[in-house]
Design a protein around this motif. Structure first.
Motif, PDB file in Angstrom:
ATOM      1  N   ALA A  91      40.607  43.456  44.064  1.00 54.40           N
ATOM      2  CA  ALA A  91      39.833  44.999  43.608  1.00 54.40           C
ATOM      3  C   ALA A  91      38.579  44.570  43.901  1.00 54.40           C
ATOM      4  O   ALA A  91      38.070  43.368  43.610  1.00 54.40           O
ATOM      5  CB  ALA A  91      40.636  45.197  42.211  1.00 54.40           C
ATOM      6  N   VAL A  92      37.904  45.702  44.407  1.00 55.39           N
ATOM      7  CA  VAL A  92      36.481  45.860  44.302  1.00 55.39           C
ATOM      8  C   VAL A  92      35.892  46.571  42.922  1.00 55.39           C
ATOM      9  O   VAL A  92      36.195  47.592  42.623  1.00 55.39           O
ATOM     10  CB  VAL A  92      35.899  46.509  45.513  1.00 55.39           C
ATOM     11  CG1 VAL A  92      34.347  46.729  45.595  1.00 55.39           C
ATOM     12  CG2 VAL A  92      36.381  45.772  46.797  1.00 55.39           C
ATOM     13  N   PRO A  93      34.868  45.777  42.383  1.00 53.28           N
ATOM     14  CA  PRO A  93      34.371  46.563  41.098  1.00 53.28           C
ATOM     15  C   PRO A  93      34.038  47.972  41.406  1.00 53.28           C
ATOM     16  O   PRO A  93      33.526  48.378  42.463  1.00 53.28           O
ATOM     17  CB  PRO A  93      33.280  45.697  40.682  1.00 53.28           C
ATOM     18  CG  PRO A  93      33.426  44.430  41.447  1.00 53.28           C
ATOM     19  CD  PRO A  93      34.227  44.750  42.479  1.00 53.28           C
ATOM     20  N   SER A  94      34.217  48.876  40.392  1.00 52.90           N
ATOM     21  CA  SER A  94      33.844  50.236  40.668  1.00 52.90           C
ATOM     22  C   SER A  94      32.423  50.329  40.403  1.00 52.90           C
ATOM     23  O   SER A  94      31.486  49.402  39.739  1.00 52.90           O
ATOM     24  CB  SER A  94      34.526  51.227  39.537  1.00 52.90           C
ATOM     25  OG  SER A  94      34.307  50.695  38.354  1.00 52.90           O
ATOM     26  N   ALA A  95      31.711  51.497  40.951  1.00 51.91           N
ATOM     27  CA  ALA A  95      30.086  51.832  40.836  1.00 51.91           C
ATOM     28  C   ALA A  95      29.854  51.891  39.339  1.00 51.91           C
ATOM     29  O   ALA A  95      30.908  52.492  38.629  1.00 51.91           O
ATOM     30  CB  ALA A  95      29.988  52.566  41.936  1.00 51.91           C
ATOM     31  N   PRO A  96      28.526  51.514  38.929  1.00 50.33           N
ATOM     32  CA  PRO A  96      28.296  51.773  37.533  1.00 50.33           C
ATOM     33  C   PRO A  96      27.923  53.299  37.332  1.00 50.33           C
ATOM     34  O   PRO A  96      27.947  54.096  38.244  1.00 50.33           O
ATOM     35  CB  PRO A  96      27.014  51.126  37.406  1.00 50.33           C
ATOM     36  CG  PRO A  96      26.341  51.148  38.990  1.00 50.33           C
ATOM     37  CD  PRO A  96      27.679  51.051  39.701  1.00 50.33           C
ATOM     38  N   ARG A  97      28.178  53.891  36.070  1.00 51.05           N
ATOM     39  CA  ARG A  97      27.985  55.381  35.761  1.00 51.05           C
ATOM     40  C   ARG A  97      26.805  55.761  36.004  1.00 51.05           C
ATOM     41  O   ARG A  97      26.455  56.925  36.329  1.00 51.05           O
ATOM     42  CB  ARG A  97      28.398  55.512  34.333  1.00 51.05           C
ATOM     43  CG  ARG A  97      29.838  55.666  34.107  1.00 51.05           C
ATOM     44  CD  ARG A  97      30.222  55.421  32.772  1.00 51.05           C
ATOM     45  NE  ARG A  97      29.938  56.565  32.008  1.00 51.05           N
ATOM     46  CZ  ARG A  97      30.550  57.732  32.009  1.00 51.05           C
ATOM     47  NH1 ARG A  97      31.852  57.921  32.465  1.00 51.05           N
ATOM     48  NH2 ARG A  97      30.280  58.914  31.568  1.00 51.05           N
ATOM     49  N   GLU A  98      25.825  54.819  35.853  1.00 46.70           N
ATOM     50  CA  GLU A  98      24.122  55.260  36.151  1.00 46.70           C
ATOM     51  C   GLU A  98      23.603  53.934  36.807  1.00 46.70           C
ATOM     52  O   GLU A  98      23.992  52.570  36.733  1.00 46.70           O
ATOM     53  CB  GLU A  98      23.507  55.458  34.756  1.00 46.70           C
ATOM     54  CG  GLU A  98      23.907  56.574  34.130  1.00 46.70           C
ATOM     55  CD  GLU A  98      23.147  56.674  32.913  1.00 46.70           C
ATOM     56  OE1 GLU A  98      22.126  56.071  32.546  1.00 46.70           O
ATOM     57  OE2 GLU A  98      23.241  58.163  32.026  1.00 46.70           O
ATOM     58  N   THR A  99      22.642  54.258  37.574  1.00 43.85           N
ATOM     59  CA  THR A  99      21.855  53.081  38.309  1.00 43.85           C
ATOM     60  C   THR A  99      20.388  53.715  38.127  1.00 43.85           C
ATOM     61  O   THR A  99      20.104  54.875  38.716  1.00 43.85           O
ATOM     62  CB  THR A  99      22.172  52.926  39.776  1.00 43.85           C
ATOM     63  OG1 THR A  99      23.742  52.638  39.691  1.00 43.85           O
ATOM     64  CG2 THR A  99      21.444  51.966  40.401  1.00 43.85           C
ATOM     65  N   ARG A 100      19.644  52.666  37.726  1.00 45.50           N
ATOM     66  CA  ARG A 100      17.951  52.863  37.703  1.00 45.50           C
ATOM     67  C   ARG A 100      17.529  52.368  38.499  1.00 45.50           C
ATOM     68  O   ARG A 100      17.871  50.793  38.751  1.00 45.50           O
ATOM     69  CB  ARG A 100      17.597  52.584  36.006  1.00 45.50           C
ATOM     70  CG  ARG A 100      18.168  53.535  35.174  1.00 45.50           C
ATOM     71  CD  ARG A 100      17.779  53.425  33.845  1.00 45.50           C
ATOM     72  NE  ARG A 100      18.189  54.101  32.901  1.00 45.50           N
ATOM     73  CZ  ARG A 100      17.407  55.256  32.340  1.00 45.50           C
ATOM     74  NH1 ARG A 100      16.093  55.407  32.810  1.00 45.50           N
ATOM     75  NH2 ARG A 100      17.931  55.956  31.302  1.00 45.50           N
TER      76      ARG A 100
END
Length: 489
Positions: free
Chosen positions: A252-261
């Protein structure tokens, strides 16, 4: 005798006081030649390659990629082999060269003796680098004696990594944004074969390698994967809001974060400041015109079989660019500058045509110098060069300076019209919309024709509404009836 030289960030011109270090292209222990590129930095206007002012062995890298560095700050140290002094050479007072602008310094304690090189010794350097001044042959730049600790440090570095690396790293062919992406995803570029032109490693090559043997599972951070699929974030210092690792699953590929700064730096920071200054300084006004460009498209089709244009990519943008230079000659108020400090209107007698380009680094507006004097093939070549440089991230500060009027092609995004914001200091910007096939009045009948909308924003301090309308009508006339150029020039 080996001495340590500290290389600092030079003054890159255009009033820039700082730069972001994008990446090192050398490592500790690498042997570098004079003028060899050692790092790439991103100013508020362009991506710039920094050459080495010395030949020697890289002893220490002092700045991490992604850090904003002020002009004059130390970047790296290089161990340099100095010519030995003759035993009978007596120290003589040193005379400064005609021009000294070197941003380098020696990490030595203050020394009272400043001997000159022995007779017959080669001058230190004669090449002129950005931010570095040349030495004239025979001149005697003051030199301090190196401490033994400096020599020992440089010798240890050269011994540990092997001085057999003479000539430096060649490395894979890869552009800086792709190299940064590979670093974030843990992909070893040295084990890859690029699918691009001449073996260039592309972004797609790196993304394909993420699931292969080249990528280190521990390096596949969620923030890096999010940046990989968002072009504008590939080079930025992204960090996830929730720094909690996802459950480890090999398949599995880790899911994207909910927020990115993402820090506001470089081109994005400069563009934002310029657009705010433009919008709240120059009184914007706009007008638009929809034109039947079928005759221009037929002319372009005829150009494809013209041997005189072979090898030149003449497009609708090229024709619009030529039309703008002709219309400016008939309506000069659109090619001017409002000089607030001097209380003057500056009227340009030349056209430096800006071409707005959307890139992963942000909006760039390089300009074609003296575009009004170029032939159609030369104008096509100039637009192609600016576009390629913007795509590759190699646009120079000189290309980004000095524009007098700008074209932006929003039609490539399928957009019909818009209200572009003026480039600061310019009186007008013309937006090209998408070309649409639609019913249109033609020879007193309804026919399916190719039409596009031209949108003009202008500084109402410099340009009256009638002048803007005449300019736009001239551009539209050339596109609708290319033969009308004969009565305009």
């Amino acid at each position: 005798m080996t001495t340590m030289k500290t290389v600092t960030l030079p003054d890159l011109g255009e009033g820039l006081t700082e730069s972001d270090l994008v990446e090192w292209v050398v490592a500790v222990g690498d042997t570098v030649e004079l003028n060899q590129v050692v790092a790439e930095v991103e100013t508020a206007k362009a991506l710039v390659q920094l050459p080495s002012p010395y030949a020697g062995v890289v002893a220490e890298l002092l700045v991490e990629p992604g850090v904003t560095v002020p002009v004059g700050a130390a970047l790296l140290r290089i161990a340099v082999e100095e010519p030995a002094l003759a035993d009978d050479a007596a120290p003589t007072p040193a005379e400064p060269p005609d021009r000294v602008a070197s941003p380098t310094s020696d990490d030595d304690s203050a020394a009272a003796d400043r001997p000159t090189p022995a007779a017959g010794a080669a001058p230190e350097r004669t090449s002129v680098l950005v931010g570095y001044g040349p030495l004239v042959e025979g001149s005697s730049r003051p030199r301090r004696r190196s401490r033994s600790a400096d020599w020992a440090a440089a010798h240890a570095v050269a011994h540990d990594v092997g001085l057999a690396l003479a000539g430096g790293r060649t490395g894979p062919k890869v552009l800086p944004p792709v190299r940064k992406l590979a670093h974030d995803l843990g992909v070893d570029l040295n084990k890859m074969v690029g699918s691009g032109t001449d073996g260039m490693i592309t972004r797609e090559d790196v993304l394909r390698a993420v699931s292969g043997a080249e990528a280190s599972p521990a390096a596949r951070r969620p923030s890096a994967l999010a940046a990989a699929h968002r072009p504008g974030l590939a080079r930025s210092q992204s960090r996830p809001a929730d720094d909690v690792p996802a459950p480890h699953r090999p398949d599995a590929v880790p899911s994207a974060p909910r927020e990115t700064r993402t820090p506001i730096t470089g081109v994005r920071k400069q563009t934002a400041a310029a657009m705010v200054a433009s919008a709240f300084t120059a009184p914007h006004a706009s007008t638009a015109l929809t034109v039947d460009v079928t005759p221009t498209l037929e002319l372009l089709e005829a150009f494809r079989s013209d041997r005189a244009l072979e090898g030149h990519r003449v497009s609708i943008l090229t024709i619009v660019a030529k039309a703008v230079t002709i219309a400016v000659g008939r309506n000069p108020s659109l090619n001017a500058h409002w000089d607030e400090s001097a209380g003057e209107i500056v009227q340009y007698g030349y056209v430096n045509l800006g071409i707005a380009a959307a890139t992963p680094r942000g909006l760039l507006v390089p300009s074609i110098k003296d575009a009004d004097g170029l032939t159609l093939p030369d104008l096509a070549d100039a637009i192609g060069r600016l576009t390629q440089d913007a795509r590759d991230g190699t646009t120079t500060p000189a290309d980004l300076a000095g524009g007098t009027i700008t074209i932006t092609n929003i039609g490539v995004f399928g957009v019909d019209t818009g209200t572009p914001i003026l480039v600061p200091g310019q009186a007008a910007i013309l937006a090209m919309g998408a070309i649409r096939r639609q019913p249109w009045e033609f020879q007193d009948q309804i026919a399916l024709r190719s039409v596009l909308t031209l949108s003009l924003s202008f500084d109402h301090r410099l340009v009256d509404g009638a002048e803007a309308a005449h300019f736009l009508a001239d551009v539209g006339e050339i596109l609708a009836r290319p033969g009308s150029v004969l009565r305009m020039v």
